[in-house]
Write a protein that holds these residues in place. Structure first.
Motif, short mmCIF file in Angstrom:
data_model
loop_
_atom_site.label_atom_id
_atom_site.label_comp_id
_atom_site.label_asym_id
_atom_site.label_seq_id
_atom_site.Cartn_x
_atom_site.Cartn_y
_atom_site.Cartn_z
N PHE A 1 0.90 -1.35 0.16
CA PHE A 1 0.07 0.14 0.06
C PHE A 1 0.92 1.32 0.04
N ILE A 2 0.48 2.23 -0.41
CA ILE A 2 0.97 3.70 -0.06
C ILE A 2 0.68 4.35 1.03
N LEU A 3 1.66 4.69 1.83
CA LEU A 3 1.62 5.62 3.14
C LEU A 3 2.07 6.94 2.76
N LYS A 4 1.39 7.69 3.00
CA LYS A 4 1.96 9.36 2.85
C LYS A 4 2.66 9.73 4.09
N ARG A 5 3.73 10.06 4.03
CA ARG A 5 4.55 10.34 5.23
C ARG A 5 4.31 11.59 5.88
N ALA A 6 3.80 12.56 5.38
CA ALA A 6 3.28 13.75 5.80
C ALA A 6 2.01 13.45 6.75
N ASP A 7 1.28 12.55 6.44
CA ASP A 7 0.13 12.47 7.34
C ASP A 7 0.66 12.09 8.97
N TYR A 8 1.72 11.63 8.90
CA TYR A 8 2.12 11.35 10.38
C TYR A 8 3.47 12.09 10.60
N ALA A 9 3.72 13.13 10.07
CA ALA A 9 4.92 14.09 10.10
C ALA A 9 6.18 13.46 10.43
N ILE A 10 6.17 12.59 9.31
CA ILE A 10 7.54 11.70 9.34
C ILE A 10 8.47 12.46 8.14
N GLY A 11 9.26 13.25 8.54
CA GLY A 11 10.22 14.10 7.60
C GLY A 11 9.87 15.54 7.99
N GLU A 12 10.17 15.94 9.12
CA GLU A 12 9.88 17.26 9.44
C GLU A 12 11.27 18.27 8.84
N GLY A 13 10.78 19.69 9.13
CA GLY A 13 11.68 20.64 8.76
C GLY A 13 12.39 20.58 7.61
N MET A 14 13.68 20.46 7.15
CA MET A 14 14.07 20.39 5.99
C MET A 14 13.90 19.35 5.00
N TRP A 15 13.30 18.11 6.08
CA TRP A 15 12.84 16.97 4.93
C TRP A 15 11.57 17.09 4.64
N ALA A 16 10.81 18.06 4.84
CA ALA A 16 9.27 18.40 4.57
C ALA A 16 9.12 18.50 2.93
N ASP A 17 10.23 18.96 2.33
CA ASP A 17 10.02 19.15 0.83
C ASP A 17 9.83 17.91 0.11
N PHE A 18 8.91 17.64 -0.73
CA PHE A 18 8.61 16.47 -1.47
C PHE A 18 9.45 16.40 -2.73
N GLY A 19 10.31 17.27 -2.82
CA GLY A 19 11.17 17.38 -4.05
C GLY A 19 12.39 16.57 -3.69
N THR A 20 12.81 16.46 -2.53
CA THR A 20 13.95 15.90 -2.06
C THR A 20 13.64 14.41 -1.55
N VAL A 21 12.56 14.31 -0.94
CA VAL A 21 12.10 13.17 -0.32
C VAL A 21 10.35 12.86 -0.72
N ALA A 22 10.09 11.96 -1.57
CA ALA A 22 8.86 12.09 -1.77
C ALA A 22 7.70 11.79 -0.79
N ASN A 23 6.81 12.17 -0.91
CA ASN A 23 5.63 12.09 0.12
C ASN A 23 5.09 10.54 0.29
N GLU A 24 4.91 9.75 -0.99
CA GLU A 24 4.50 8.52 -1.06
C GLU A 24 5.38 7.45 -0.78
N VAL A 25 5.30 6.51 0.03
CA VAL A 25 6.23 5.54 0.44
C VAL A 25 5.12 4.20 0.25
N GLN A 26 5.88 3.19 -0.57
CA GLN A 26 5.19 1.91 -0.63
C GLN A 26 5.54 1.17 0.08
N VAL A 27 4.67 0.41 0.95
CA VAL A 27 4.95 -0.30 2.09
C VAL A 27 4.50 -1.74 1.50
N LYS A 28 5.49 -2.78 1.59
CA LYS A 28 5.27 -4.20 1.32
C LYS A 28 5.22 -5.08 2.38
N PHE A 29 4.44 -5.97 2.61
CA PHE A 29 4.79 -6.89 3.57
C PHE A 29 4.32 -8.28 3.40
#
Length: 191
Positions: A153-181
Motif C-alpha cells: 500500500f502507499i503511505l503518505k509520510r506527511a500524514d504522520y509528520a515523518i520527515g519534518e523541517g528540511m525534510w518536509a520538501d517532497f522534491g527531496t524525499v517523496a511524500n508517498e512511500v510504498q510499503v510491502k509486507f
C-alpha cells in the motif's frame, strides 16, 4: 517511513481477512519467516528499506474472516535504509523520533472479503503518536499449517509528520512511500 506503518497495517489486515482451505485459526505472526519492507524516492531515486524487528498477534478463522482481529507492532529503531547514516537520520527527531515514539502500531477494526483470496483490512495506524484510519489490501494463501498474508500500500509520510523541517520538501524525499509486507502466521487446529 509511513510505508512501514502501512506495511504493518496490510500485514495485520491480511492476517485477519484471509480464508483458508483447512479449518484452523491463525493466531501468531512468525517474524522470522515474515518481512516488512518499503520503497521511497529520494531526489527521484528509489531507495529500498525494511524493518528488522516487529511482532504481531491475531485471531483469524478462515471460516469467519469478518470476525478477525490483528495487532502489528514495529520497532522503528530496527529500520534499515541501506546505511548506518540513513538509519541514524531516520531514528532522529525529524523522522521517526524513536526516543519518544519507539513503535508504530496497526490495530484492525474490520475485515472485508473482496473475493479471490483478496481482503480489505481497516483499522487504526499509529505513528509518532498520531492515530489515523487506514485501509489495507491483502491476499491470503495457506502453506501447510501456516497462513501467508501479502500486500502493499502507499503511505503518505506527511500524514504522520515523518520527515519534518528540511525534510518536509517532497522534491527531496517523496511524500508517498510504498510499503510491502509478507506475514507468515501459524495456525492452531480447531478443537
Amino acid at each position: 517511513m509511513n510505508k512501514l506503518h502501512q506495511l504493518f497495517g496490510l500485514a495485520a489486515a491480511a492476517a485477519i481477512a484471509a480464508p483458508a482451505a483447512h479449518a484452523a485459526e491463525f493466531n501468531q505472526v512468525a517474524p522470522e519467516k515474515s518481512a516488512v519492507a518499503f520503497v521511497f524516492k529520494q531526489m527521484n531515486v528509489p531507495i529500498d528499506g525494511s524493518f528488522k524487528r516487529f511482532k504481531g498477534t491475531l485471531s483469524f478463522d478462515p471460516a469467519r474472516p469478518a470476525a478477525g482481529k490483528a495487532e502489528i507492532e514495529i520497532d522503528l529503531a530496527s529500520l534499515d535504509a541501506g546505511s548506518s547514516e540513513a538509519n541514524e537520520e531516520a531514528a532522529g527527531k525529524l523522522w521517526f523520533n524513536t526516543k519518544s515514539f519507539p513503535t508504530a502500531r496497526f490495530v484492525s477494526t474490520s475485515v472485508k472479503a473482496l473475493g479471490g483470496n483478496r481482503y480489505e483490512v481497516a483499522g487504526k495506524m499509529t505513528i509518532k503518536g498520531k492515530a489515523l484510519d487506514a485501509v489495507m489490501p491483502a491476499t491470503f494463501r495457506q502453506d501447510g499449517a501456516n497462513g501467508v498474508f501479502e500486500g502493499s500500500f502507499i503511505l503518505k509520510r506527511a500524514d504522520y509528520a515523518i520527515g519534518e523541517g528540511m525534510w518536509a520538501d517532497f522534491g527531496t524525499v517523496a511524500n508517498e512511500v510504498q510499503v510491502k509486507f509478507r506475514l507468515v502466521a501459524t495456525a492452531a487446529a480447531r478443537k
